[in-house]
Design a protein around this motif. Structure first.
Motif, mmCIF file in Angstrom:
data_model
loop_
_atom_site.group_PDB
_atom_site.id
_atom_site.type_symbol
_atom_site.label_atom_id
_atom_site.label_comp_id
_atom_site.label_asym_id
_atom_site.label_seq_id
_atom_site.Cartn_x
_atom_site.Cartn_y
_atom_site.Cartn_z
ATOM 1 N N THR A 289 0.819 -1.209 0.000
ATOM 2 C CA THR A 289 0.000 0.000 0.000
ATOM 3 C C THR A 289 0.857 1.265 0.000
ATOM 4 N N GLY A 290 0.560 2.147 -0.931
ATOM 5 C CA GLY A 290 1.338 3.359 -1.127
ATOM 6 C C GLY A 290 2.294 3.251 -2.291
ATOM 7 N N ASN A 291 2.516 2.017 -2.754
ATOM 8 C CA ASN A 291 3.468 1.771 -3.839
ATOM 9 C C ASN A 291 2.811 0.908 -4.923
ATOM 10 N N GLU A 292 1.554 1.234 -5.244
ATOM 11 C CA GLU A 292 0.765 0.393 -6.144
ATOM 12 C C GLU A 292 1.001 0.645 -7.623
ATOM 13 N N SER A 293 1.581 1.779 -7.989
ATOM 14 C CA SER A 293 1.526 2.209 -9.388
ATOM 15 C C SER A 293 2.251 1.277 -10.349
ATOM 16 N N ALA A 294 3.358 0.652 -9.919
ATOM 17 C CA ALA A 294 4.057 -0.267 -10.819
ATOM 18 C C ALA A 294 3.158 -1.449 -11.172
ATOM 19 N N PHE A 295 2.428 -1.944 -10.190
ATOM 20 C CA PHE A 295 1.514 -3.054 -10.468
ATOM 21 C C PHE A 295 0.334 -2.579 -11.315
ATOM 22 N N ALA A 296 -0.141 -1.374 -11.055
ATOM 23 C CA ALA A 296 -1.218 -0.827 -11.880
ATOM 24 C C ALA A 296 -0.800 -0.751 -13.346
ATOM 25 N N LEU A 297 0.429 -0.318 -13.582
ATOM 26 C CA LEU A 297 0.925 -0.252 -14.966
ATOM 27 C C LEU A 297 1.080 -1.650 -15.571
ATOM 28 N N PHE A 298 1.493 -2.604 -14.758
ATOM 29 C CA PHE A 298 1.553 -3.996 -15.224
ATOM 30 C C PHE A 298 0.168 -4.451 -15.678
ATOM 31 N N LEU A 299 -0.851 -4.143 -14.887
ATOM 32 C CA LEU A 299 -2.208 -4.556 -15.235
ATOM 33 C C LEU A 299 -2.725 -3.813 -16.462
ATOM 34 N N LYS A 300 -2.368 -2.554 -16.594
ATOM 35 C CA LYS A 300 -2.760 -1.793 -17.783
ATOM 36 C C LYS A 300 -2.186 -2.453 -19.030
ATOM 37 N N SER A 301 -0.946 -2.900 -18.949
ATOM 38 C CA SER A 301 -0.326 -3.591 -20.071
ATOM 39 C C SER A 301 -1.056 -4.888 -20.385
ATOM 40 N N GLN A 302 -1.468 -5.619 -19.361
ATOM 41 C CA GLN A 302 -2.211 -6.858 -19.591
ATOM 42 C C GLN A 302 -3.550 -6.587 -20.262
ATOM 43 N N LEU A 303 -4.234 -5.541 -19.823
ATOM 44 C CA LEU A 303 -5.513 -5.181 -20.445
ATOM 45 C C LEU A 303 -5.317 -4.828 -21.915
ATOM 46 N N GLU A 304 -4.266 -4.091 -22.203
ATOM 47 C CA GLU A 304 -4.002 -3.712 -23.594
ATOM 48 C C GLU A 304 -3.666 -4.935 -24.442
ATOM 49 N N THR A 305 -2.934 -5.882 -23.873
ATOM 50 C CA THR A 305 -2.619 -7.113 -24.592
ATOM 51 C C THR A 305 -3.889 -7.874 -24.946
ATOM 52 N N LEU A 306 -4.899 -7.781 -24.095
ATOM 53 C CA LEU A 306 -6.181 -8.431 -24.365
ATOM 54 C C LEU A 306 -7.039 -7.636 -25.343
ATOM 55 N N GLY A 307 -6.580 -6.472 -25.767
ATOM 56 C CA GLY A 307 -7.306 -5.672 -26.744
ATOM 57 C C GLY A 307 -8.343 -4.739 -26.159
ATOM 58 N N LEU A 308 -8.280 -4.490 -24.850
ATOM 59 C CA LEU A 308 -9.249 -3.601 -24.226
ATOM 60 C C LEU A 308 -8.809 -2.146 -24.344
ATOM 61 N N ASN B 220 -4.830 4.509 -10.337
ATOM 62 C CA ASN B 220 -5.852 3.532 -10.707
ATOM 63 C C ASN B 220 -5.768 3.282 -12.205
ATOM 64 N N VAL B 221 -6.157 2.077 -12.636
ATOM 65 C CA VAL B 221 -6.249 1.787 -14.070
ATOM 66 C C VAL B 221 -7.564 1.084 -14.342
ATOM 67 N N TRP B 222 -8.021 1.196 -15.574
ATOM 68 C CA TRP B 222 -9.271 0.541 -15.954
ATOM 69 C C TRP B 222 -9.227 0.190 -17.438
ATOM 70 N N PHE C 52 -12.952 -3.683 -16.467
ATOM 71 C CA PHE C 52 -12.127 -3.964 -15.301
ATOM 72 C C PHE C 52 -11.773 -2.635 -14.647
ATOM 73 N N ALA C 53 -11.717 -2.643 -13.318
ATOM 74 C CA ALA C 53 -11.226 -1.476 -12.577
ATOM 75 C C ALA C 53 -10.296 -1.974 -11.487
ATOM 76 N N PHE C 54 -9.067 -1.495 -11.516
ATOM 77 C CA PHE C 54 -8.053 -1.906 -10.545
ATOM 78 C C PHE C 54 -7.640 -0.679 -9.741
ATOM 79 N N ILE C 55 -7.901 -0.730 -8.442
ATOM 80 C CA ILE C 55 -7.847 0.464 -7.601
ATOM 81 C C ILE C 55 -6.929 0.237 -6.401
ATOM 82 N N GLY C 56 -6.288 1.305 -5.934
ATOM 83 C CA GLY C 56 -5.341 1.212 -4.833
ATOM 84 C C GLY C 56 -5.917 1.657 -3.506
ATOM 85 N N ASP C 57 -5.127 1.459 -2.453
ATOM 86 C CA ASP C 57 -5.377 1.992 -1.119
ATOM 87 C C ASP C 57 -6.480 1.255 -0.361
#
Length: 423
Positions: free
Chosen positions: A32-51, A64-66, A150-155
């Motif tokens: 918690t407080g250091n979520e952004s690297a994982f958020a960017l990882f998930l954003k990349s996964q969503l883009e790979t799926l064509g979203l 946050n990413v969605w 999808f919505a991926f949220i921190g904190d």
């Protein structure tokens, strides 16, 4: 037709790829407080799926990413998977597992059919099973016909200074309300439930109570006002209140309300104790009102018989969707979409030991109230993993349950959104 789809999903599932996705997710530290690297990882996964994806800071430097399929017509059923990106800390993990295969909390070590690591069940296993479901449908030649997001949220997690107030969920609500993110018709929040479907959850508030008197030398105690003795009186009243709650109304999935004193500090060095502090947590069953519960608690505290000169201060440090704490929430147990999710899980697992699919209540608090109460979206908790392992040095997830969740979520997406052939 559902059986034919399940057979196709089983044939097309790439176990190694699904496991690798989870191990890659665990490898990205996101305390918690250091979520952004994982958020960017998930954003990349969503883009790979064509979203179609988006991102935004909910606090400076925290993201946050969605993502969505682009199917947002009014007539399209819209399903959202939601999960928090942060985990609790790993302090002491390496020392606890020194010399063992799971010593590195971010390795995603595979041991005896389980993947170990911080976030394995809470809740990267849930996130990856939902992402894996879309990938599995694509491998089988399909894509959702309706709206999927999808919505991926921190904190979400507590424990790090200045964090853990659901800032990411507050931001999600604002973006849905403003139209930046499409409003779903149903949401699955990916907290671990052993693949059961939780239509209800408890609420809570935490109270820090400070009782102040006046210190005095032990030889002249009459010159002081004993805060420890006053605290004893307050606690007696609170434990009587606890008995009343236990004997009171019960929720059929989550039982009675309760109150638990979790910490106490006080005393004086060869002197009358001048102050004493204790903390407690109050569990609320669905249907209870937080303001009413807090008012009743304060009445109990302030009605305790204490000496003149005693003062009592109460603070509520854990506001979430409510200023005092987190609201309890529920949707009907027979909600048609919740039942459809349960059916999808049972179809995906019935030949492998019937894991999950029961309708039950979550004996914990997470961010479902933001969805149900703030944006009017029916929601449940559902994901692989055992909540009792979360936040511990034992955090891990069963491989077969995780892989079954990938298939179950793929079936549910197909049932809820419909399918069309991938181009």
């Amino acid at each position: 037709m559902a059986r034919d789809l399940l057979s196709s999903l089983e044939a097309h599932q790439d176990r190694d790829a699904d496991l690798q996705l989870l191990q890659q997710a665990i490898a990205v530290e996101s305390v918690t407080g250091n979520e952004s690297a994982f958020a960017l990882f998930l954003k990349s996964q969503l883009e790979t799926l064509g979203l179609e994806t988006g991102s935004g800071e909910f606090l400076p430097g925290r993201m946050n990413v969605w993502g969505c399929t682009g199917k947002n017509g009014d007539e399209d059923p819209k399903l959202m998977f939601v999960g928090h990106t942060d985990t609790v800390h790993v302090r002491g993990w390496e020392e606890n597992w020194q010399g063992k295969p799971q010593q590195d909390p971010f390795s995603g070590a595979l041991i005896d059919g389980e993947i170990w690591g911080r976030g394995a069940c809470d809740l990267k296993g849930g996130i990856c099973s939902a992402l894996g479901a879309v990938r599995l449908l694509q491998r089988a030649g399909f894509r959702p016909a309706g709206g999927l997001s999808f919505a991926f949220i921190g904190d979400e997690e507590s424990g790090e200074p200045g964090t853990g107030v659901s800032a990411g969920a507050h931001d999600l609500v604002k973006r849905v309300t403003s139209g930046d993110i499409g409003r779903p018709d149903f949401a699955v929040y990916l907290e671990p439930t052993k693949l059961d479907v939780c239509t209800a959850q408890i609420g809570f508030f935490i109270a820090d109570v400070t009782v102040t008197g006046k210190s005095a030398y032990f030889g002249t105690p009459e010159l002081g006002t004993d805060a420890l003795k006053a605290t004893h009186s307050v606690l007696e009243c609170l434990w009587a209140h606890e008995d009343d709650l236990a004997a009171g109304p019960k929720h059929d999935l989550l039982g009675a309300s309760s109150i638990l004193v979790t910490d106490i500090q006080g005393g004086g060095y060869i002197a009358v104790p001048g102050s004493c502090r204790f903390s407690l947590i109050r569990k609320l069953r669905p249907g209870e009102n937080l303001d009413v519960a807090v008012s009743a608690f304060e009445t109990v505290v302030r009605s305790a018989p204490v000496a003149d000169g005693i003062t009592i201060d109460i603070q509520y440090p854990a506001g979430r969707d409510h200023r005092y704490g987190g609201s309890p929430v529920e949707i009907p147990q027979d909600d048609p979409t919740a039942v459809r999710l349960s059916d999808s899980i049972r179809r995906a697992t019935d030949h492998g030991g019937a894991i999950g699919g029961a309708i039950r209540g979550a004996p914990y608090w997470s961010e479902m109230p933001f969805l149900v109460n703030e944006i009017g979206c029916p929601a449940v908790y559902c994901a692989p993993g055992d909540i009792s392992l979360a936040h511990t040095f034992e955090e891990r997830i069963d491989v077969e349950s995780y892989l079954a969740a990938v298939r179950a979520f793929a079936l549910f997406v197909a049932d809820y959104c419909g399918l069309e052939e991938a181009r």
